[in-house]
Design a protein around this motif. Sequence first.
Motif, mmCIF file in Angstrom:
data_model
loop_
_atom_site.group_PDB
_atom_site.id
_atom_site.type_symbol
_atom_site.label_atom_id
_atom_site.label_comp_id
_atom_site.label_asym_id
_atom_site.label_seq_id
_atom_site.Cartn_x
_atom_site.Cartn_y
_atom_site.Cartn_z
ATOM 1 N N UNK A 149 54.923 -32.412 32.138
ATOM 2 C CA UNK A 149 54.858 -31.672 30.873
ATOM 3 C C UNK A 149 53.587 -32.028 30.110
ATOM 4 N N UNK A 150 53.266 -33.328 30.059
ATOM 5 C CA UNK A 150 52.052 -33.757 29.362
ATOM 6 C C UNK A 150 50.807 -33.237 30.067
ATOM 7 N N UNK A 151 50.813 -33.279 31.395
ATOM 8 C CA UNK A 151 49.658 -32.807 32.161
ATOM 9 C C UNK A 151 49.446 -31.313 31.975
ATOM 10 N N UNK A 152 50.527 -30.552 31.862
ATOM 11 C CA UNK A 152 50.385 -29.104 31.677
ATOM 12 C C UNK A 152 49.718 -28.782 30.342
ATOM 13 N N UNK A 153 50.059 -29.566 29.316
ATOM 14 C CA UNK A 153 49.441 -29.348 27.995
ATOM 15 C C UNK A 153 47.960 -29.723 28.042
ATOM 16 N N UNK A 154 47.654 -30.865 28.651
ATOM 17 C CA UNK A 154 46.259 -31.313 28.739
ATOM 18 C C UNK A 154 45.437 -30.319 29.552
ATOM 19 N N UNK A 155 45.993 -29.835 30.663
ATOM 20 C CA UNK A 155 45.264 -28.883 31.506
ATOM 21 C C UNK A 155 44.983 -27.596 30.759
ATOM 22 N N UNK A 156 45.933 -27.161 29.951
ATOM 23 C CA UNK A 156 45.721 -25.937 29.184
ATOM 24 C C UNK A 156 44.632 -26.121 28.134
ATOM 25 N N UNK A 157 44.652 -27.279 27.483
ATOM 26 C CA UNK A 157 43.628 -27.541 26.466
ATOM 27 C C UNK A 157 42.242 -27.657 27.096
ATOM 28 N N UNK A 158 42.185 -28.175 28.335
ATOM 29 C CA UNK A 158 40.889 -28.375 28.999
ATOM 30 C C UNK A 158 40.412 -27.139 29.750
ATOM 31 N N UNK A 159 41.211 -26.110 29.808
ATOM 32 C CA UNK A 159 40.849 -24.901 30.548
ATOM 33 C C UNK A 159 39.654 -24.224 29.871
ATOM 34 N N UNK A 160 38.518 -24.090 30.552
ATOM 35 C CA UNK A 160 37.340 -23.474 29.907
ATOM 36 C C UNK A 160 37.542 -22.001 29.591
ATOM 37 N N UNK A 161 38.479 -21.348 30.282
ATOM 38 C CA UNK A 161 38.723 -19.935 30.016
ATOM 39 C C UNK A 161 39.742 -19.689 28.937
ATOM 40 N N UNK A 162 40.242 -20.762 28.329
ATOM 41 C CA UNK A 162 41.264 -20.615 27.300
ATOM 42 C C UNK A 162 40.676 -20.022 26.030
ATOM 43 N N UNK A 163 41.380 -19.061 25.481
ATOM 44 C CA UNK A 163 40.939 -18.478 24.204
ATOM 45 C C UNK A 163 41.123 -19.505 23.094
ATOM 46 N N UNK A 164 40.184 -19.604 22.170
ATOM 47 C CA UNK A 164 40.315 -20.588 21.090
ATOM 48 C C UNK A 164 41.498 -20.245 20.176
ATOM 49 N N UNK A 190 56.661 -17.009 24.191
ATOM 50 C CA UNK A 190 56.200 -15.642 24.428
ATOM 51 C C UNK A 190 55.006 -15.264 23.553
ATOM 52 N N UNK A 191 54.913 -15.853 22.370
ATOM 53 C CA UNK A 191 53.919 -15.403 21.393
ATOM 54 C C UNK A 191 52.664 -16.267 21.341
ATOM 55 N N UNK A 192 52.786 -17.547 21.743
ATOM 56 C CA UNK A 192 51.698 -18.492 21.515
ATOM 57 C C UNK A 192 51.102 -18.997 22.818
ATOM 58 N N UNK A 193 49.852 -19.481 22.787
ATOM 59 C CA UNK A 193 49.289 -20.170 23.955
ATOM 60 C C UNK A 193 50.162 -21.373 24.313
ATOM 61 N N UNK A 194 50.229 -21.745 25.581
ATOM 62 C CA UNK A 194 51.133 -22.829 26.006
ATOM 63 C C UNK A 194 50.973 -24.131 25.231
ATOM 64 N N UNK A 195 49.751 -24.543 24.943
ATOM 65 C CA UNK A 195 49.554 -25.805 24.227
ATOM 66 C C UNK A 195 50.108 -25.734 22.814
ATOM 67 N N UNK A 196 49.905 -24.597 22.146
ATOM 68 C CA UNK A 196 50.416 -24.450 20.785
ATOM 69 C C UNK A 196 51.940 -24.307 20.804
ATOM 70 N N UNK A 197 52.460 -23.610 21.816
ATOM 71 C CA UNK A 197 53.919 -23.517 21.957
ATOM 72 C C UNK A 197 54.518 -24.899 22.186
ATOM 73 N N UNK A 198 53.835 -25.750 22.972
ATOM 74 C CA UNK A 198 54.315 -27.112 23.207
ATOM 75 C C UNK A 198 54.348 -27.908 21.909
ATOM 76 N N UNK A 199 53.356 -27.674 21.039
ATOM 77 C CA UNK A 199 53.358 -28.363 19.738
ATOM 78 C C UNK A 199 54.556 -27.943 18.901
ATOM 79 N N UNK A 200 54.869 -26.633 18.921
ATOM 80 C CA UNK A 200 56.052 -26.150 18.199
ATOM 81 C C UNK A 200 57.308 -26.807 18.759
#
Length: 448
Positions: free
Chosen positions: A43-58, A109-119
């Motif tokens: 779970x932690x790695x999935x959040x870190x990978x999403x944050x580090x994804x260069x193609x991720x929308x800000x 459904x509504x948020x990027x995975x990292x932000x959804x994880x924060x919620x």
Amino acid sequence: MAEPSHPRSPAGRRPGDRDPVRWELWRLPRPAVALVLAVEAAALASVVANLADPGRAPFTGEAGALAAFLTLLSVVHTELATGIERIRRRASETSYFDLSSVWTFAAALLLPPALAAAVIAVVYLHLWRRVWRPAKVPLHRHVYTTATVVLAAGAAHSAVEWAGGLPASPDDVAGVAGIAVAVLLYVLVNTVLVAGVIALTSEWPGLRCLVGRLDDNALEVATLCMGGLAAVAIGATPWLVALVLPPILVLHRAVLVRHLEEVASTDGKTGLLNSAAWQAEAARAVLRAQRGRGTAAVLILDLDHFKLVNDAHGHLAGDDVLAAVATTLRGGVREGDLVGRFGGEEFVVLLADLPPGALGRAEVRSVAERLRRMVAELEVPVCTPDGNLTIAGLSVSVGGASVPDDGTTLEQVLKVADASLYAAKRGGRNLVRIAGPVQIPAPRTAAG
């Protein structure tokens, strides 16, 4: 969302819970500990990978505001339902389903995975403080549940992305299909991870303990569907999502009523059905057998000389013996058979869906003999005023009767089974007597 229930883990917190070395987690079997740590790391790695994804929308201010809005709704929901949820938490002995997934699923459904994880992290932190910690839920179970939800939310988000996003119009079939797949993935990921840790924590606990009951899972799916509707409503008219709160609170109360009914039908010392609940369910089973021209049977089991246990070791030790015998009986029959406490040291078992005639009677005798042997082999550790002891040498007398051979109603069959029980008692105890034309005495042991 489902929370694992570990049969070998006491529910309460201990003084050493604040010391990581003494956490209850480390008392679990090593495979279970490995799975817990692996899931939390994933779970932690999935959040870190999403944050580090260069193609991720800000992240945008709009996304942050939406995350705060969903978190606020979850907090309001929890505060309004805190009392109900604490009662449900105490009443539930197996996998526990809360209704917060309406908001965590909407966030997925509504948020990027990292932000959804924060919620999810904030939602479950608030649940911990207001519901789970007051109900004495071990911390490691809370953390593991949070990790499973993060992974389930990530799978749901991927499904909606694959479908092209949430439905944008009434004829957007792909968007609707994406939500449906997201619901299935969310349930599947969470169920598999929870079932996995339960299976590794104890011997085979039964399918119901692993995946929860059918109505529990239906409740979870219904809650996720409401979360999907909430996500679509937020996309169109955000304030309409407030309309989700009233039905969710009503659903809380409906589920609480069901839990209280279960508590009222359960014997407090053994966890089995109490006499009234067993007779009600057994009567329905007998009626089904009559209508389907099938065969069922009733066994009455009475612990021999149980008063000596109470007199020698005290009533608390006697309660431990009753609970151990109840667990043994439950484990010695099929999942669909009914086991209850009839009163005192008497237990009852209804065996359903038996073959007709001599084959059915032979199976009844075989089950009765198996239960008699299992009780005779039982060793029960107890704590007494004289110290920790092990009670062994128990025995049980068993009487049985069948439907329709020995009666057409539950009352008739119980009377015949009771007469057979007393025949076993008169024969020397630690015996099985099944009503019928032929009686073959069971072998007696030294404990008889």
